[in-house]
Design a protein around this motif. Sequence first.
Motif, PDB file in Angstrom:
ATOM      1  N   LYS A  61       0.818  -1.201   0.000  1.00 21.46           N
ATOM      2  CA  LYS A  61       0.000   0.000   0.000  1.00 21.46           C
ATOM      3  C   LYS A  61       0.863   1.268   0.000  1.00 21.46           C
ATOM      4  O   LYS A  61       0.391   2.349  -0.346  1.00 21.46           O
ATOM      5  N   GLY A  62       2.138   1.128   0.372  1.00 20.91           N
ATOM      6  CA  GLY A  62       3.058   2.262   0.316  1.00 20.91           C
ATOM      7  C   GLY A  62       3.253   2.798  -1.088  1.00 20.91           C
ATOM      8  O   GLY A  62       3.755   3.920  -1.276  1.00 20.91           O
ATOM      9  N   ILE A  64       1.071   3.887  -2.797  1.00 24.67           N
ATOM     10  CA  ILE A  64       0.199   5.059  -2.877  1.00 24.67           C
ATOM     11  C   ILE A  64       1.010   6.347  -2.766  1.00 24.67           C
ATOM     12  O   ILE A  64       0.681   7.355  -3.388  1.00 24.67           O
ATOM     13  N   THR A  65       2.089   6.325  -1.996  1.00 27.84           N
ATOM     14  CA  THR A  65       2.916   7.526  -1.849  1.00 27.84           C
ATOM     15  C   THR A  65       3.433   8.010  -3.199  1.00 27.84           C
ATOM     16  O   THR A  65       3.385   9.206  -3.510  1.00 27.84           O
ATOM     17  N   ALA A  66       3.916   7.073  -4.020  1.00 26.23           N
ATOM     18  CA  ALA A  66       4.405   7.438  -5.351  1.00 26.23           C
ATOM     19  C   ALA A  66       3.266   7.897  -6.246  1.00 26.23           C
ATOM     20  O   ALA A  66       3.409   8.855  -7.030  1.00 26.23           O
ATOM     21  N   HIS A  68       0.550   9.333  -5.282  1.00 31.31           N
ATOM     22  CA  HIS A  68       0.160  10.653  -4.782  1.00 31.31           C
ATOM     23  C   HIS A  68       0.919  11.755  -5.506  1.00 31.31           C
ATOM     24  O   HIS A  68       0.353  12.801  -5.860  1.00 31.31           O
ATOM     25  N   GLN A  69       2.211  11.539  -5.695  1.00 28.63           N
ATOM     26  CA  GLN A  69       3.048  12.569  -6.298  1.00 28.63           C
ATOM     27  C   GLN A  69       2.597  12.907  -7.714  1.00 28.63           C
ATOM     28  O   GLN A  69       2.718  14.050  -8.154  1.00 28.63           O
ATOM     29  N   ASP A  72      -0.762  14.883  -7.479  1.00 31.34           N
ATOM     30  CA  ASP A  72      -0.536  16.221  -6.935  1.00 31.34           C
ATOM     31  C   ASP A  72      -0.155  17.242  -8.012  1.00 31.34           C
ATOM     32  O   ASP A  72      -0.191  18.445  -7.759  1.00 31.34           O
ATOM     33  N   TYR A 421      -8.132  14.275  -0.303  1.00 32.06           N
ATOM     34  CA  TYR A 421      -7.436  14.707   0.901  1.00 32.06           C
ATOM     35  C   TYR A 421      -8.409  14.814   2.077  1.00 32.06           C
ATOM     36  O   TYR A 421      -8.069  14.488   3.225  1.00 32.06           O
ATOM     37  N   ASP A 424      -9.264  11.227   3.086  1.00 30.62           N
ATOM     38  CA  ASP A 424      -8.078  10.685   3.741  1.00 30.62           C
ATOM     39  C   ASP A 424      -8.003  11.163   5.184  1.00 30.62           C
ATOM     40  O   ASP A 424      -7.768  10.372   6.112  1.00 30.62           O
ATOM     41  N   LYS A 428      -8.360   8.885   8.678  1.00 30.44           N
ATOM     42  CA  LYS A 428      -7.314   8.927   9.706  1.00 30.44           C
ATOM     43  C   LYS A 428      -7.884   9.371  11.047  1.00 30.44           C
ATOM     44  O   LYS A 428      -7.476   8.880  12.110  1.00 30.44           O
ATOM     45  N   GLU A 437      -3.728   3.756  12.086  1.00 27.76           N
ATOM     46  CA  GLU A 437      -3.404   4.769  11.082  1.00 27.76           C
ATOM     47  C   GLU A 437      -4.662   5.329  10.438  1.00 27.76           C
ATOM     48  O   GLU A 437      -4.774   6.521  10.184  1.00 27.76           O
TER      49      GLU A 437
END
Length: 453
Positions: A61-62, A64-66, A68-69, A72, A421, A424, A428, A437
């Motif tokens: 699931k990490g 998602i960080t890439a 996201h960029q 954005d 956002y 999200d 959280k 989390e």
Amino acid sequence: MPRPLRVAIVGAGPAGIYAADALLKSEAAVAPGVSIDIFERMPAPFGLIRYGVAPDHPRIKGIITALHQVLDKPQVRLFGNVDYPNDISLDELHAFYDAVIFSTGATADRALSIPGVELDGSYGAADFVSWYDGHPDVPRTWPLEAEKVAVLGVGNVALDVARILAKTADELLPTEIPANVYDGLKANKALEVHVFGRRGPAQAKFSPMELRELDHSPNIEVIVNPEDIDYDEGSITTRRSNKQADMVAKTLENWAIRDTGDRPHKLFLHFFESPAEILGEDGKVVGLRTERTELDGTGNVKGTGEFTTWDVQSVYRAVGYLSDELPKLPWDVESGTVPDEGGRVIENGEHLASTYVTGWIRRGPIGLIGHTKGDANETVANLLADHAGGRLLTPATPEPEAVEAFLAERQVRFTTWEGWYKLDAAEKALGEPQGRERVKIVEREEMLDASGA
């Protein structure tokens, strides 16, 4: 005055976002740049990452960080909760965009043609995954009365299903699972999970890391029969040429020679057992019948005529995903894909103008998430070549505000990247009092409200 190249991407999973990334990285060659709108039928983006990856896999699931960029970037807009073709059709997309890329993935279960699949207690793995991942369009409950369960398939989805069935609900509580999934798993009665593969250890499609993670749970005893450790010449060749296959085989060998421990839940990995029939009484699953197979020298197997009946009360079919047919596009029924050449959609031997595919809808549900990057790069390269060659259709209303006005007129309640956002933050906030989390919001209307749709 020149305008940016306008591209619509249908599907906001990894494949679609990788396509957007490839376009952004190529925009220097496209004066004066690119403008990308991504349409997604779910209120939230990320597709398979959000609704196809098991909740106890935060490493995956990490990704998602890439992603996201990419989302954005100011050149990219998200239109969530917009369904193709009900909310917007192919012709309507072509009216707003120079090109359309479909990246809708695969979410249905591939059929398994054996007697008994229709019985109560016979489930498609994709449906179970959607339930435990909190998909808004599936029921909120799942029947988990079986004490002995069979999982058919030796890929990562089969591992995910088996692991979720074998773990305790409290083990999964620190993840993002919603309350209804926790409550369902709390009532799970499964004590034995049996995973069946038609071929041998060298042919298993597990990822080495995912396989090893099975043994990390304090509640799961992984058991492999030493008689299932067998290789022929084809298997040996596979191990020598494929490092991952060799690592999987070594892990299975180590498990086969160790003593069985006392962890309360048993997870058996069976090889050389081909599912022949799901057995039933009064319309319900009461067993599974398999035929023993043996290697034929090439890495493939043949039946031996020796059958075994397994005492199980439910069966999960994890034999592959299948894409949904897309209206107005050509379709290959056998492969469950849109015919293409280099990502260009092909109909009657000709390129369907300004129309492209990438990801699983293009090549079928095989490979890991990262493999869709190569698809995206090839598709985008050909799209840009068609643009340079003047082969794209000219949209009637390419202005960015035109599609927003269209959706408003259709009364489509869409979400945006800014809305993600908000969603999200809401998820959280739900997790914070429990030290988690996040807690995933499940209901579509609640997702839309939290997103400010």
